[in-house]
Write a protein that holds these residues in place. Structure first.
Motif, PDB file in Angstrom:
ATOM      1  N   MET A  11     120.308 131.049 -55.602  1.00 48.37           N
ATOM      2  CA  MET A  11     119.789 132.129 -54.750  1.00 48.37           C
ATOM      3  C   MET A  11     120.748 132.398 -53.596  1.00 48.37           C
ATOM      4  SD  MET A  11     117.527 134.379 -54.214  1.00 48.37           S
ATOM      5  CE  MET A  11     117.242 135.460 -52.857  1.00 48.37           C
ATOM      6  N   ARG A  12     121.149 131.236 -52.978  1.00 50.83           N
ATOM      7  CA  ARG A  12     122.035 131.388 -51.837  1.00 50.83           C
ATOM      8  C   ARG A  12     123.330 132.090 -52.255  1.00 50.83           C
ATOM      9  NH1 ARG A  12     123.088 126.773 -47.511  1.00 50.83           N
ATOM     10  NH2 ARG A  12     121.082 127.579 -46.915  1.00 50.83           N
TER      11      ARG A  12
ATOM     12  N   VAL B  65     122.968 135.782 -52.530  1.00 49.45           N
ATOM     13  CA  VAL B  65     122.945 136.447 -51.228  1.00 49.45           C
ATOM     14  C   VAL B  65     124.370 136.585 -50.691  1.00 49.45           C
ATOM     15  CG1 VAL B  65     122.161 136.301 -48.854  1.00 49.45           C
ATOM     16  CG2 VAL B  65     120.627 135.691 -50.718  1.00 49.45           C
ATOM     17  N   TYR B  66     125.138 135.520 -50.854  1.00 49.05           N
ATOM     18  CA  TYR B  66     126.533 135.565 -50.414  1.00 49.05           C
ATOM     19  C   TYR B  66     127.278 136.706 -51.088  1.00 49.05           C
ATOM     20  CZ  TYR B  66     127.111 131.362 -47.595  1.00 49.05           C
ATOM     21  OH  TYR B  66     127.073 130.455 -46.591  1.00 49.05           O
TER      22      TYR B  66
ATOM     23  N   PHE C 163     126.083 139.354 -52.454  1.00 44.40           N
ATOM     24  CA  PHE C 163     125.573 140.631 -51.972  1.00 44.40           C
ATOM     25  C   PHE C 163     126.213 140.994 -50.634  1.00 44.40           C
ATOM     26  CE2 PHE C 163     122.022 142.986 -49.805  1.00 44.40           C
ATOM     27  CZ  PHE C 163     122.184 144.142 -50.528  1.00 44.40           C
ATOM     28  N   PHE C 164     126.257 139.995 -49.762  1.00 47.46           N
ATOM     29  CA  PHE C 164     126.825 140.205 -48.444  1.00 47.46           C
ATOM     30  C   PHE C 164     128.301 140.584 -48.537  1.00 47.46           C
ATOM     31  CE2 PHE C 164     128.803 138.396 -44.555  1.00 47.46           C
ATOM     32  CZ  PHE C 164     128.255 139.291 -43.670  1.00 47.46           C
TER      33      PHE C 164
ATOM     34  N   LEU D 291     128.747 144.101 -49.573  1.00 47.37           N
ATOM     35  CA  LEU D 291     128.545 145.053 -48.483  1.00 47.37           C
ATOM     36  C   LEU D 291     129.783 145.150 -47.605  1.00 47.37           C
ATOM     37  CD1 LEU D 291     124.896 144.488 -47.322  1.00 47.37           C
ATOM     38  CD2 LEU D 291     125.906 146.601 -48.146  1.00 47.37           C
TER      39      LEU D 291
ATOM     40  N   ALA E 270     135.550 152.128 -46.942  1.00 43.33           N
ATOM     41  CA  ALA E 270     134.861 153.333 -46.489  1.00 43.33           C
ATOM     42  C   ALA E 270     135.668 154.593 -46.771  1.00 43.33           C
ATOM     43  CB  ALA E 270     134.548 153.236 -45.010  1.00 43.33           C
ATOM     44  N   GLN E 271     136.994 154.486 -46.669  1.00 40.56           N
ATOM     45  CA  GLN E 271     137.819 155.672 -46.887  1.00 40.56           C
ATOM     46  C   GLN E 271     137.652 156.206 -48.298  1.00 40.56           C
ATOM     47  OE1 GLN E 271     141.895 155.254 -45.738  1.00 40.56           O
ATOM     48  NE2 GLN E 271     141.341 156.140 -43.771  1.00 40.56           N
ATOM     49  N   ASP E 272     137.788 155.308 -49.268  1.00 40.74           N
ATOM     50  CA  ASP E 272     137.619 155.730 -50.657  1.00 40.74           C
ATOM     51  C   ASP E 272     136.199 156.212 -50.877  1.00 40.74           C
ATOM     52  OD1 ASP E 272     140.182 155.196 -51.408  1.00 40.74           O
ATOM     53  OD2 ASP E 272     139.752 153.079 -51.704  1.00 40.74           O
TER      54      ASP E 272
ATOM     55  N   ARG F  91     120.061 131.414 -44.803  1.00 36.91           N
ATOM     56  CA  ARG F  91     119.814 132.494 -45.753  1.00 36.91           C
ATOM     57  C   ARG F  91     119.197 133.707 -45.033  1.00 36.91           C
ATOM     58  NH1 ARG F  91     115.320 131.659 -50.037  1.00 36.91           N
ATOM     59  NH2 ARG F  91     116.433 129.766 -50.568  1.00 36.91           N
TER      60      ARG F  91
ATOM     61  N   LEU G 287     121.710 135.619 -43.167  1.00 35.85           N
ATOM     62  CA  LEU G 287     122.552 136.465 -44.023  1.00 35.85           C
ATOM     63  C   LEU G 287     121.803 137.725 -44.457  1.00 35.85           C
ATOM     64  CD1 LEU G 287     124.548 134.037 -46.317  1.00 35.85           C
ATOM     65  CD2 LEU G 287     125.389 135.553 -44.536  1.00 35.85           C
ATOM     66  N   ILE G 288     120.545 137.526 -44.815  1.00 36.08           N
ATOM     67  CA  ILE G 288     119.765 138.694 -45.265  1.00 36.08           C
ATOM     68  C   ILE G 288     119.666 139.716 -44.134  1.00 36.08           C
ATOM     69  CG2 ILE G 288     117.456 139.481 -45.936  1.00 36.08           C
ATOM     70  CD1 ILE G 288     117.235 136.883 -47.553  1.00 36.08           C
TER      71      ILE G 288
ATOM     72  N   ALA H 189     122.866 141.428 -43.730  1.00 32.86           N
ATOM     73  CA  ALA H 189     123.058 142.376 -44.828  1.00 32.86           C
ATOM     74  C   ALA H 189     122.259 143.647 -44.582  1.00 32.86           C
ATOM     75  CB  ALA H 189     122.633 141.734 -46.146  1.00 32.86           C
TER      76      ALA H 189
ATOM     77  N   SER I 254     123.867 145.631 -41.792  1.00 34.88           N
ATOM     78  CA  SER I 254     125.091 146.351 -42.193  1.00 34.88           C
ATOM     79  C   SER I 254     124.736 147.489 -43.142  1.00 34.88           C
ATOM     80  CB  SER I 254     126.119 145.404 -42.807  1.00 34.88           C
ATOM     81  OG  SER I 254     125.606 144.867 -43.999  1.00 34.88           O
TER      82      SER I 254
ATOM     83  N   LYS J 193     136.776 159.691 -39.528  1.00 39.65           N
ATOM     84  CA  LYS J 193     137.454 159.727 -40.825  1.00 39.65           C
ATOM     85  C   LYS J 193     137.071 161.004 -41.557  1.00 39.65           C
ATOM     86  CE  LYS J 193     138.297 154.909 -41.528  1.00 39.65           C
ATOM     87  NZ  LYS J 193     137.570 153.630 -41.665  1.00 39.65           N
TER      88      LYS J 193
ATOM     89  N   ALA K  58     137.805 163.479 -45.257  1.00 38.57           N
ATOM     90  CA  ALA K  58     138.366 163.576 -46.610  1.00 38.57           C
ATOM     91  C   ALA K  58     138.147 164.973 -47.161  1.00 38.57           C
ATOM     92  CB  ALA K  58     137.708 162.549 -47.527  1.00 38.57           C
TER      93      ALA K  58
ATOM     94  N   ILE L  79     143.028 162.316 -47.443  1.00 36.21           N
ATOM     95  CA  ILE L  79     142.157 161.297 -46.885  1.00 36.21           C
ATOM     96  C   ILE L  79     142.844 160.761 -45.635  1.00 36.21           C
ATOM     97  CG2 ILE L  79     143.029 159.642 -48.634  1.00 36.21           C
ATOM     98  CD1 ILE L  79     139.567 159.226 -47.711  1.00 36.21           C
TER      99      ILE L  79
END
Lengths: 291, 180
Positions: free
Chosen positions: A1-2, A5-6, A8-9, A12, A19-21, B2, B5-6, B9, B12, B57, B59, B94
């Motif tokens: 599970m951990r 999550v890693y 996934f993080f 992100l 972000a540019q692409d 955990r 981190l969530i 996440a 972000s 930014k 494009a 870009i």
């Protein structure tokens, strides 16, 4: 599970660093792209291609066919004889073209209609499909007709044009056609209805020059099926040559065993053969005008 | 750990969602490669542009075949012979607007510079261009004009038509961006 999550993080984080692409991906829209420039001109050599003038554009084509190469030095290998066909094709819309032409061979005047039904690339369709119909008015036919009806001067050819651009160099076209004669010439082995299957293609050598070929076997005459190769009563048209495109003009230079430059003639009424040197040098010049 | 981190996440994730983005798909770009012998001035009215107002930014993307020329034949030659639109269907820019933090979107008509990579005919080139930015009622309007050289993008003009096509091409653009 951990671990999940890693991952996934991490994903992100990567996403924000890309972000540019990402901005560009947001702009992507998968619009369909229609195939264009399958052929350089509205003719492969004799056969019509699926190309046609844009709306309100006039395409003027001069076709010239010299005599046969086997006609000897005294005729400069055919250069002394010339046949001309002048064609005016006008784009009513991007998909409908009206044509008017006159050939010195057999003194024929003809009117034509070319219609495009589907363009390759539309909904990912693999082919461009058009039809081409031509009515020929033969100013000499009636002279040979016993009854001399006015209608005897007319003959009709309908073609289905199926073309595919394989890549930017290579394109192919198949043109099944039916010709109907009101009065087939008594000097040729013709039925009132003739069926044929034109096959042609082009390969681009560079941006301005391509080589073209076409072969138009007659496959059925009236009710008789005809073998496309073992065929003694009819001579099939075969031509090859090149297209040279120079900005506003397309020059086509080629060799062909057909004299006539209108559909009915070059498909069904060939009298010369490649095997005995009955080959004509010819050229087409097309120029488009805008109004 | 955990939970931390969530939360990170989620934050972000929110972050990238809340960024103000302005977009259009009907922007206008025209170019002028006219010579004394020939007028070549096509317009593309289907240019996409996106601006991230958080970061500055920006494009652009356009389809080469969407350029409409005065003459159909010219359009075909442009796509088939000069820019190889089948091989390189899109052109993109870009980059980002220089000194974005000093630009106040509330004031009208500001001169700005944009820096980034322009890709035409498969060739990437770093460019810097100037333009103006205007905003009113939730619409951000961007205008710019600059010149490029065909040889920079490996677009070859045959000798036969060299007199008809200008080597220096002026580009004009106008985008009206709306919130995404």
């Amino acid at each position: 599970m951990r671990r999940k999550v890693y991952v996934f993080f991490l994903l992100l984080v990567t996403m924000s660093s890309l972000a540019q692409d990402d901005l560009l991906t947001m702009l992507d829209n998968n619009e369909e792209t229609l195939t264009f420039a399958t052929f350089k001109s509205s003719k492969i050599i004799n056969l019509e291609t699926i190309e046609q003038p844009a709306e309100a554009e006039l395409d003027f084509i001069i076709c010239h066919r010299f005599g046969t190469l086997n006609s000897g030095i005294e005729n400069l290998y055919g250069i002394d004889y010339g046949n001309v066909r002048m064609i005016f094709n006008y784009g009513l819309t991007d998909n409908v073209t009206l044509g008017l032409a006159r050939s010195s061979t057999y003194k024929v005047i003809d009117g034509s209609l070319k219609t495009k039904f589907i363009n390759q690339g539309k909904n990912n369709f693999p082919l461009t499909i058009s039809t081409y119909s031509i009515i020929s008015f033969d100013t000499l036919t009636a002279l040979f007709s016993n009854k001399k009806k006015y209608a005897d001067n007319f003959s009709y050819t309908n073609q289905l044009l199926l073309a595919r651009k394989i890549n930017s160099e290579l394109s192919f076209q198949i043109s099944p056609s039916i010709t109907y004669y009101n009065f087939p010439s008594p000097f040729l082995e013709l039925s009132r209805i003739m069926y044929s299957l034109g096959i042609g293609g082009r390969y681009k050598l560079n941006k301005s020059v391509s080589i073209n070929y076409e072969w138009i076997p007659i496959i059925k005459s009236g009710d008789n099926i005809i073998h496309p190769i073992k065929n003694e009563n009819h001579i099939n048209s075969f031509s090859f040559g090149c297209d040279i495109e120079t900005g506003g003009h397309v020059f086509q230079l080629f060799l062909s065993n057909s004299t006539a430059m209108f559909e009915r003639g070059f498909i069904n009424e060939n009298v010369e053969n490649w095997s005995d040197g009955g080959i004509h040098f010819g050229f087409n010049i097309s120029r488009s005008f805008n109004f | 750990m955990r939970t931390f981190l969530i939360i990170l996440a989620i934050i972000s994730g929110f972050n990238s969602l809340s960024q103000g983005k302005y977009i259009t798909r009907n922007g206008m770009i025209e170019f002028n490669a006219s010579s004394p012998l020939e007028k070549i001035n096509p317009v593309n009215n289907h240019v996409s542009c996106i601006l991230d107002t958080e970061t500055g930014k920006i494009a652009f993307q356009l389809k080469m075949i969407s350029f409409k020329f005065e003459r159909a034949l010219m359009e075909e030659h442009f796509n088939e012979k000069y820019v190889d639109s089948e091989k390189y269907p899109t052109s993109t820019f870009i980059g980002s607007i220089v000194d974005w933090s000093n630009i106040d979107l509330k004031s009208k008509h500001q001169n700005v510079k944009a820096k980034g990579i322009l890709t035409i005919h498969g060739v990437d080139k770093q460019i810097e261009v100037s333009g103006t930015i205007n905003s009113s009622k939730n619409i951000i309007q961007i205008n710019s004009g600059f010149d490029i050289f065909l040889s920079d993008y490996n677009v070859k003009i045959p000798n036969l038509v060299k007199d008809k096509i200008s080597e220096k091409v002026s580009i004009l653009l106008e985008m009206k961006l709306q919130p995404k």
